[in-house]
Motif scaffolding. Structure first.
Motif, PDB file in Angstrom:
ATOM      1  N   THR A  30      -4.733 -35.773 -61.223  1.00  0.00           N
ATOM      2  CA  THR A  30      -6.063 -35.185 -61.053  1.00  0.00           C
ATOM      3  C   THR A  30      -5.963 -33.708 -60.688  1.00  0.00           C
ATOM      4  O   THR A  30      -6.610 -32.853 -61.303  1.00  0.00           O
ATOM      5  CB  THR A  30      -6.846 -35.940 -59.967  1.00  0.00           C
ATOM      6  OG1 THR A  30      -6.961 -37.316 -60.331  1.00  0.00           O
ATOM      7  CG2 THR A  30      -8.238 -35.347 -59.801  1.00  0.00           C
ATOM      8  N   LEU A  31      -5.134 -33.421 -59.699  1.00  0.00           N
ATOM      9  CA  LEU A  31      -4.963 -32.040 -59.269  1.00  0.00           C
ATOM     10  C   LEU A  31      -4.277 -31.200 -60.338  1.00  0.00           C
ATOM     11  O   LEU A  31      -4.644 -30.040 -60.583  1.00  0.00           O
ATOM     12  CB  LEU A  31      -4.152 -32.005 -57.968  1.00  0.00           C
ATOM     13  CG  LEU A  31      -3.965 -30.636 -57.301  1.00  0.00           C
ATOM     14  CD1 LEU A  31      -5.306 -29.971 -57.033  1.00  0.00           C
ATOM     15  CD2 LEU A  31      -3.165 -30.786 -56.015  1.00  0.00           C
ATOM     16  N   GLY A  32      -3.283 -31.775 -61.014  1.00  0.00           N
ATOM     17  CA  GLY A  32      -2.547 -31.047 -62.030  1.00  0.00           C
ATOM     18  C   GLY A  32      -3.398 -30.682 -63.236  1.00  0.00           C
ATOM     19  O   GLY A  32      -3.334 -29.552 -63.734  1.00  0.00           O
ATOM     20  N   VAL A  33      -4.197 -31.631 -63.710  1.00  0.00           N
ATOM     21  CA  VAL A  33      -5.082 -31.342 -64.840  1.00  0.00           C
ATOM     22  C   VAL A  33      -6.114 -30.291 -64.446  1.00  0.00           C
ATOM     23  O   VAL A  33      -6.421 -29.373 -65.217  1.00  0.00           O
ATOM     24  CB  VAL A  33      -5.775 -32.637 -65.329  1.00  0.00           C
ATOM     25  CG1 VAL A  33      -6.873 -32.308 -66.341  1.00  0.00           C
ATOM     26  CG2 VAL A  33      -4.758 -33.580 -65.952  1.00  0.00           C
ATOM     27  N   LEU A  34      -6.636 -30.400 -63.239  1.00  0.00           N
ATOM     28  CA  LEU A  34      -7.616 -29.421 -62.764  1.00  0.00           C
ATOM     29  C   LEU A  34      -7.010 -28.021 -62.710  1.00  0.00           C
ATOM     30  O   LEU A  34      -7.624 -27.045 -63.176  1.00  0.00           O
ATOM     31  CB  LEU A  34      -8.129 -29.831 -61.385  1.00  0.00           C
ATOM     32  CG  LEU A  34      -9.167 -28.893 -60.736  1.00  0.00           C
ATOM     33  CD1 LEU A  34     -10.407 -28.791 -61.607  1.00  0.00           C
ATOM     34  CD2 LEU A  34      -9.529 -29.387 -59.338  1.00  0.00           C
ATOM     35  N   LEU A  35      -5.810 -27.910 -62.163  1.00  0.00           N
ATOM     36  CA  LEU A  35      -5.141 -26.606 -62.101  1.00  0.00           C
ATOM     37  C   LEU A  35      -4.857 -26.062 -63.499  1.00  0.00           C
ATOM     38  O   LEU A  35      -5.002 -24.866 -63.764  1.00  0.00           O
ATOM     39  CB  LEU A  35      -3.839 -26.721 -61.310  1.00  0.00           C
ATOM     40  CG  LEU A  35      -3.974 -26.937 -59.803  1.00  0.00           C
ATOM     41  CD1 LEU A  35      -2.612 -27.222 -59.176  1.00  0.00           C
ATOM     42  CD2 LEU A  35      -4.615 -25.725 -59.140  1.00  0.00           C
ATOM     43  N   GLY A  36      -4.455 -26.948 -64.401  1.00  0.00           N
ATOM     44  CA  GLY A  36      -4.192 -26.518 -65.767  1.00  0.00           C
ATOM     45  C   GLY A  36      -5.444 -26.015 -66.465  1.00  0.00           C
ATOM     46  O   GLY A  36      -5.418 -24.974 -67.140  1.00  0.00           O
ATOM     47  N   VAL A  37      -6.553 -26.726 -66.292  1.00  0.00           N
ATOM     48  CA  VAL A  37      -7.820 -26.336 -66.906  1.00  0.00           C
ATOM     49  C   VAL A  37      -8.303 -24.997 -66.358  1.00  0.00           C
ATOM     50  O   VAL A  37      -8.812 -24.140 -67.092  1.00  0.00           O
ATOM     51  CB  VAL A  37      -8.883 -27.430 -66.688  1.00  0.00           C
ATOM     52  CG1 VAL A  37     -10.279 -26.925 -67.042  1.00  0.00           C
ATOM     53  CG2 VAL A  37      -8.545 -28.660 -67.520  1.00  0.00           C
ATOM     54  N   LEU A  38      -8.137 -24.799 -65.062  1.00  0.00           N
ATOM     55  CA  LEU A  38      -8.621 -23.569 -64.437  1.00  0.00           C
ATOM     56  C   LEU A  38      -7.770 -22.347 -64.769  1.00  0.00           C
ATOM     57  O   LEU A  38      -8.262 -21.216 -64.688  1.00  0.00           O
ATOM     58  CB  LEU A  38      -8.672 -23.749 -62.910  1.00  0.00           C
ATOM     59  CG  LEU A  38      -9.701 -24.741 -62.373  1.00  0.00           C
ATOM     60  CD1 LEU A  38      -9.558 -24.891 -60.866  1.00  0.00           C
ATOM     61  CD2 LEU A  38     -11.121 -24.317 -62.733  1.00  0.00           C
ATOM     62  N   SER A  39      -6.526 -22.565 -65.149  1.00  0.00           N
ATOM     63  CA  SER A  39      -5.610 -21.426 -65.305  1.00  0.00           C
ATOM     64  C   SER A  39      -5.168 -21.141 -66.735  1.00  0.00           C
ATOM     65  O   SER A  39      -4.624 -20.063 -66.995  1.00  0.00           O
ATOM     66  CB  SER A  39      -4.365 -21.644 -64.438  1.00  0.00           C
ATOM     67  OG  SER A  39      -3.643 -22.774 -64.873  1.00  0.00           O
TER      68      SER A  39
END
Length: 201
Positions: free
Chosen positions: A21-30
């Motif tokens: 969850t955190l990894g996908v979110l960070l990837g989407v944001l960056s």
């Protein structure tokens, strides 16, 4: 063995859910910002350079013994493959497809949820799969801070080196970890077939 197996699977599944969850979110944001991409990948990669024994002991001082420090450590260790594959998958989406979606009047959020993430999903899932296999092994070390799972058998065996049961305990714990890894890998194979569009398989 069965009880420890259930504990090990639950521990890894919870940690993978959090790191994914955190990894996908960070990837989407960056992924659209080169500077942010480099920073996120550098930080998540740095977590993997910390020896697991050291990280477990450091977290022990913050949150005490038990499952909590293990879950926290595994979540940090599981971030890099998910973040990296999320960024890679999103960057590989054909710009022409995104432009077509833009021409159809889809908003940025709609393009991301309906077009980009579904097309990037096979690559994202591969990252989650790699992360899971890595965490299955690291989770066993969590027994050093009274974490659950097969690591308890391994450490009990190591504590009894020289006794007749030492090798049996270590072998049982090791085989348990291997079986859990194989089960997770098989589950991801099925999940990939169920969630990946036929055109992307």
């Amino acid at each position: 063995m069965l009880t420890l197996g259930v504990q090990h699977v639950w521990l890894v599944a919870l940690s993978v859910a959090l790191s994914s969850t955190l990894g996908v979110l960070l990837g989407v944001l960056s992924y659209r910002r080169p500077g942010a991409r480099r920073a996120v990948l550098a930080v998540t990669g740095a977590f993997l350079t910390i020896p697991s024994f050291a990280l477990f002991v450091l977290l022990l001082g913050l949150v005490g013994l038990g499952t909590t420090p293990v879950v926290m450590a595994l979540t940090l260790y599981g971030l890099l493959p998910v973040v990296r594959n999320t960024i890679t998958g999103l960057l590989q989406v054909d710009p022409a497809v995104v432009e077509s979606a833009l021409g159809m009047g889809l908003s940025r959020r709609q393009r991301l949820l309906r077009i980009e993430l579904p097309l990037a999903w096979p690559i994202v899932l591969t990252g989650i799969r790699v992360s899971t296999v890595v965490l299955v092994g690291i989770a066993a070390i969590g027994a050093i801070v009274n974490g659950p799972g097969y690591g308890n058998l391994i450490f009990n065996g190591l504590a009894r080196v020289g006794s007749p049961v030492a090798a049996d305990l270590v072998l049982a714990g090791t085989l348990g970890v291997v079986v859990v890894a194989v089960l997770f890998d098989a589950a991801y194979t099925v999940l990939g077939r169920l969630t990946t569009p036929k055109g992307l398989r």
